[in-house]
Design a protein around this motif. Structure first.
Motif, mmCIF file in Angstrom:
data_model
loop_
_atom_site.group_PDB
_atom_site.id
_atom_site.type_symbol
_atom_site.label_atom_id
_atom_site.label_comp_id
_atom_site.label_asym_id
_atom_site.label_seq_id
_atom_site.Cartn_x
_atom_site.Cartn_y
_atom_site.Cartn_z
ATOM 1 N N LEU A 1 0.821 -1.216 0.000
ATOM 2 C CA LEU A 1 0.000 0.000 0.000
ATOM 3 C C LEU A 1 0.856 1.268 0.000
ATOM 4 O O LEU A 1 0.428 2.306 0.502
ATOM 5 N N LEU B 1 -7.458 -2.381 0.210
ATOM 6 C CA LEU B 1 -7.513 -2.226 1.664
ATOM 7 C C LEU B 1 -8.266 -3.388 2.308
ATOM 8 O O LEU B 1 -7.901 -3.850 3.399
ATOM 9 N N VAL C 1 -6.695 0.724 8.267
ATOM 10 C CA VAL C 1 -7.149 0.003 7.078
ATOM 11 C C VAL C 1 -8.674 -0.103 7.069
ATOM 12 O O VAL C 1 -9.321 0.062 6.026
ATOM 13 N N GLN D 1 -11.351 2.329 4.302
ATOM 14 C CA GLN D 1 -12.353 1.776 3.386
ATOM 15 C C GLN D 1 -13.658 2.569 3.478
ATOM 16 O O GLN D 1 -14.308 2.820 2.467
#
Length: 606
Positions: free
Chosen positions: A428, A471, A504, A508
């Motif tokens: 990421l 994610l 994380v 989202q």
């Protein structure tokens, strides 16, 4: 009766005299004559209790009339004084051949570290690992410590001090501030008997893309020293070959130290970590070079950004007076980042302090027997600056590992949970070239023209949906290794997991809100009401649009973030989690005017 009293008094006086003599003998340090054998000097590491390297420097510039940490009388006699310090957290760093020592998760073990006390300065063997971390009460105390380091060496012979300055434009103000305070150091050295005459010689060097020597030969002339420092240029390249410069400076001055029977010490003044590639390739060699020349390296430098290699400095264009944010290399505090490099939408831009110095500088100081001194002044030009100061005692269980990078990586990858965290960070990471346009959605600079806006909205919607998928996959990986988090003994790695998992989950939800806002604006687009507006910018807000789909996930992520704040109170983890909570989960597009001249300005390299 009188005779008995006289005998008793004599006995008491005798006992007192003997006690004083015993204490004095305990504090005495023998002076060792340095002989020039013509052979290379090789330092050996002698273990002593591990100590941290950060010291916080305050602001007072008033020269002391007496040396607080080394009085003139003590310096003249050859005995070292007593320095009252508040001993701060210990860095987890054994010899490189050993694995890093972990702090156990049992809170009852936290008392293995002394919290306060008195440190008696002694003539420690050359090559001893870096000294204790102490928080100076003010800048006068801090500069006394620099003077103390020099006078400590003077007990064993003459000294050659190498000042090594970063040529970055961002360091211009800092160089001027440090120069004012350097005069204090040399003024105080004159108070100590051993610091007079040519006992302390000084050389001034600087570095950017290349390195320069500003004193033809080491000198004791204070005016010449200050003049040399004023000649340090601003390097426009934006490159700081720190390790290379230190190795060169120490190697060049080794001959002066050997022929003049002088001890070396190097003081590096910088606000960046240096060029990452140069650090990675040369750091261990630089440490070896300094050890061989018996030259401890001291840093007057800045705190690293929490879990993140960069900071962004404000630059005001002199012609247009428009401001820009320019990236500089600052850290992180660990051999590799241990936190996400994404803020949920794009690359991180925050400046949360880590509580520690950058890894490369702190490791060099530690391994060579030096100290990392943290520059005190608030960096008002840092974007999204967080001026939080963390309590030393609270930070103890979260100390970074200062092992060799290869040893650190091998140790990290022994544990499935830690290895997975690193994989998530890499997967990421929008700073990687192949992920630059994949792991970022457009946050600002949205076009106001209807056709362009709709096209951009469609593109960004698709990209945001993909990021939600990435994610989500990361969240599943973190959930898979959660049993490893429960078994984890390191407070730091526990906190790394807790914060990353909460982020994380939260990111989202925010991206879902981003998609809803972009879709709504794209299908019902209305040009800005303000005729001067030429861009749309995204803003985080509290109000949300997707409660029907994301309420459960939002509440879960909020619960996780609040748990980080509670479980890791008083640490950068809690500060970052509180920041995430305060951001809100909603997204709003607002029309603004951004001066078009900004895009044509040539920015300097800081």
């Amino acid at each position: 009766m009188r005779q008995l009293m006289w005998i008793g008094s004599s006995c008491m006086i005798s006992m007192m005299v003997h006690m004083v003599l015993l204490v004095a003998l305990g504090l005495m340090v023998s002076t060792v004559e340095m002989k020039d054998t013509g052979k290379e000097i090789v330092a050996t590491i002698e273990e002593r209790p591990e100590e941290s390297l950060n010291q916080v420097l305050e602001q007072d510039m008033t020269p002391s009339k007496t040396l607080d940490v080394v009085s003139s009388a003590i310096a003249a006699s050859g005995a070292m004084g007593v320095m009252n310090v508040s001993v701060a957290p210990q860095m987890r760093q054994d010899n490189d051949s050993q694995t890093p020592t972990e702090v156990k998760a049992d809170p009852g073990q936290l008392n293995i570290f002394n919290t306060t006390g008195t440190m008696v300065s002694t003539d420690v063997p050359q090559g001893t690992l870096g000294e204790a971390m102490a928080q100076a009460a003010n800048y006068a105390d801090a500069m006394d410590r620099i003077t103390h380091e020099i006078v400590t060496k003077l007990v064993n012979g003459n000294v050659l001090v190498i000042w090594c300055f970063d040529q970055s434009e961002s360091m211009r103000d800092d160089r001027e501030e440090i120069m004012k305070r350097i005069e204090r150091v040399y003024e105080e050295l004159g108070i100590a008997e051993r610091g007079r005459g040519d006992a302390v010689l000084t050389s001034v060097t600087s570095y950017g893309k290349d390195h320069r020597l500003h004193t033809p030969k080491p000198t004791s002339d204070r005016a010449q020293i200050i003049s040399a420092m004023k000649q340090i240029p601003d390097d426009p390249s934006g490159m700081e070959m720190m390790c290379q410069a230190i190795s060169y400076a120490v190697g060049y001055h080794h001959k002066f130290a050997t022929s003049g029977r002088r001890q070396l010490m190097c003081i590096c003044v910088t606000d960046e970590s240096g060029d990452p590639e140069n650090n990675w390739n040369m750091m261990e060699q630089t440490i070896a070079d300094c050890k061989q020349s018996r030259c401890p390296v001291y840093f007057l430098a800045r705190e690293s950004v929490f879990g993140y290699p960069y900071a962004h400095m404000r630059h005001i264009d002199p012609a247009t007076k428009l401001h820009h944010w320019i990236r500089i290399d600052r850290g992180p505090e660990t051999p590799y980042p241990e936190q996400l490099q994404i803020d949920g939408f794009t690359r991180r831009w925050d400046a949360h302090p880590s509580g520690f110095g950058p890894y490369a500088q702190t490791r060099i100081a530690r391994q060579t027997g030096g100290i990392f001194f943290m520059l005190p002044s608030p960096e008002v030009n840092l974007v999204r600056r967080d001026s939080t100061k963390y309590a030393f005692e609270t930070m103890r269980p979260y100390l970074p590992d200062l092992s060799n990078r290869d040893d650190y990586a091998r140790e990290r990858d022994k544990y499935e949970m830690r290895k997975t965290l690193w994989k998530v960070i890499v997967d990421l990471d929008p700073y990687q070239q192949d992920k630059w346009n994949v792991l970022q959605v457009r946050w600002d600079d949205w076009p106001v023209e209807p056709d362009k806006f709709v096209t951009t909205a469609k593109e960004q919607y698709v990209r945001a949906q993909k990021m939600i998928g990435y994610l989500g996959a990361a969240q599943k990986e973190l959930e898979r290794v959660r049993p490893g988090r429960q078994r984890e003994e390191s407070f730091r790695w526990r906190a790394n997991y807790d914060l990353m998992y909460a982020q994380v989950a939260a990111y989202q939800v925010r991206l879902a809100e981003y998609c809803a806002t972009v879709e709504e604006m794209g299908t019902k687009y209305q040009p800005p009401k303000d005729p001067t507006a030429n861009e749309w910018h995204c803003y985080s807000v509290a109000k949300t649009k997707t409660d029907a789909k994301t309420k459960t996930q939002r509440e879960k992520s909020l619960e996780l973030l609040k748990a980080v704040v509670k479980d890791h109170e008083g640490t950068p983890y809690a500060a970052r989690a509180q920041y995430e909570i305060a951001r809100g989960f909603g997204i709003e597009l607002r029309a603004i005017f951004d001066d078009p001249r900004r895009k044509n300005i040539k920015l300097p390299n800081l």
